[in-house]
Design an enzyme around this catalytic site. Structure first.
Site, PDB file in Angstrom:
ATOM      1  N   ARG A  67       0.820  -1.220   0.000  1.00  0.00           N
ATOM      2  CA  ARG A  67       0.000   0.000   0.000  1.00  0.00           C
ATOM      3  C   ARG A  67       0.846   1.259   0.000  1.00  0.00           C
ATOM      4  O   ARG A  67       0.396   2.315  -0.447  1.00  0.00           O
ATOM      5  CB  ARG A  67      -0.998  -0.039   1.162  1.00  0.00           C
ATOM      6  N   GLU A 104       5.281 -11.089  15.112  1.00  0.00           N
ATOM      7  CA  GLU A 104       4.794 -11.704  16.345  1.00  0.00           C
ATOM      8  C   GLU A 104       5.328 -13.152  16.454  1.00  0.00           C
ATOM      9  O   GLU A 104       5.820 -13.577  17.485  1.00  0.00           O
ATOM     10  CB  GLU A 104       3.266 -11.702  16.299  1.00  0.00           C
TER      11      GLU A 104
HETATM   12  P1  AMP Z   1       4.470  -2.944  11.469  1.00  0.00           P
HETATM   13  O1  AMP Z   1       5.720  -3.497  10.852  1.00  0.00           O
HETATM   14  O2  AMP Z   1       3.997  -3.715  12.657  1.00  0.00           O
HETATM   15  O3  AMP Z   1       4.612  -1.444  11.754  1.00  0.00           O
HETATM   16  O4  AMP Z   1       3.301  -3.117  10.406  1.00  0.00           O
HETATM   17  C1  AMP Z   1       3.166  -2.237   9.360  1.00  0.00           C
HETATM   18  C2  AMP Z   1       2.748  -2.920   8.082  1.00  0.00           C
HETATM   19  O5  AMP Z   1       1.696  -3.851   8.300  1.00  0.00           O
HETATM   20  C3  AMP Z   1       2.226  -1.876   7.107  1.00  0.00           C
HETATM   21  O6  AMP Z   1       2.737  -2.180   5.811  1.00  0.00           O
HETATM   22  C4  AMP Z   1       0.715  -2.010   7.178  1.00  0.00           C
HETATM   23  O7  AMP Z   1       0.166  -1.927   5.888  1.00  0.00           O
HETATM   24  C5  AMP Z   1       0.454  -3.377   7.793  1.00  0.00           C
HETATM   25  N1  AMP Z   1      -0.465  -3.320   8.948  1.00  0.00           N
HETATM   26  C6  AMP Z   1      -0.163  -3.592  10.238  1.00  0.00           C
HETATM   27  N2  AMP Z   1      -1.225  -3.470  11.039  1.00  0.00           N
HETATM   28  C7  AMP Z   1      -2.251  -3.089  10.252  1.00  0.00           C
HETATM   29  C8  AMP Z   1      -3.629  -2.763  10.488  1.00  0.00           C
HETATM   30  N3  AMP Z   1      -4.174  -2.811  11.717  1.00  0.00           N
HETATM   31  N4  AMP Z   1      -4.402  -2.380   9.435  1.00  0.00           N
HETATM   32  C9  AMP Z   1      -3.851  -2.308   8.193  1.00  0.00           C
HETATM   33  N5  AMP Z   1      -2.567  -2.595   7.904  1.00  0.00           N
HETATM   34  C10 AMP Z   1      -1.765  -2.983   8.914  1.00  0.00           C
END
Ligand code: AMP
Length: 185
Positions: A67, A104
């Site tokens: 995205r 996780e």
């Molecule tokens: P993180 O590495 O945990 O910061 O996760 C970020 C990535 O996961 C991004 O590319 C987001 O598009 C996706 N992502 C994580 N959590 C969500 C959520 N609750 N809703 C939509 N996309 C998420």
């Protein structure tokens, strides 16, 4: 205009829907497809980002799979600069540099082309200035790995920009660059 005004914030926020328990129980998934198909909200967002980043002397936008490609490429076009994809493992066809990050359960990996910001960037004193873009900041693992990749191929990640930030997860503390989120939840 560096920050969003409250009317525009509400317009953008209300265009994003939340899907409970996707892709697994307990996750509140922020679905930006309803922002993308709303030209008023999408245009307001892109105009805000264009105003914030015009004049920052950026050379490239890097967007995170998948995205981040949409917002990043649209912004690169508005600013008249190049776009570079940071992709999930084994998607890029040329020589890549990769970074692992923890999930996780287990690990994931992101990659960038070794010449994404031009040849021999490591030897140049004026490193290309790159803005990293993704739709959402959660734990920060993906963005911190992506910003490390930008540095490893000789560019300078001057800021990381997100449309939404889940502030309670404190992802920005993991990222070794300034962080801007259009809307913090
Ligand atoms: P993180 O590495 O945990 O910061 O996760 C970020 C990535 O996961 C991004 O590319 C987001 O598009 C996706 N992502 C994580 N959590 C969500 C959520 N609750 N809703 C939509 N996309 C998420």
């Amino acid at each position: 205009m560096e920050h969003l005004d409250p009317t525009d914030r509400e317009k953008i926020l209300s265009s994003i829907r939340t899907i409970p328990d996707f892709p697994k129980p307990g996750i509140q998934f922020k679905d930006i497809t309803t922002l993308l198909n709303n030209p008023d909200a999408f245009g307001t967002l892109m105009t805000h980002l264009e105003k914030r980043y015009a004049g920052r002397n950026l050379d490239y936008i890097a967007g995170i799979d998948a995205r981040g490609f949409i917002f990043g490429a649209a912004l690169a076009d508005r600013l008249g600069i190049g776009f570079v994809p940071v992709r999930k493992k084994d998607k890029l066809p040329y020589t890549t540099v990769s970074e692992k990050y923890s999930l996780e359960y287990g690990f994931d990996e992101v990659e960038i082309h070794i010449d994404a910001f031009g040849e021999d960037t490591a030897c140049r004193s004026d490193a290309p200035r790159v803005l990293l873009v993704d739709d959402l900041l959660a734990t920060g693992g993906t963005a911190s790995a992506a910003s490390r990749l930008i540095g490893r191929v000789g560019a300078d990640c001057v800021e990381c920009c997100f449309i939404l930030e889940l502030g309670f997860l404190k992802g920005r503390e993991k990222i070794d660059a300034p962080v801007y989120s259009v809307i913090e939840l």
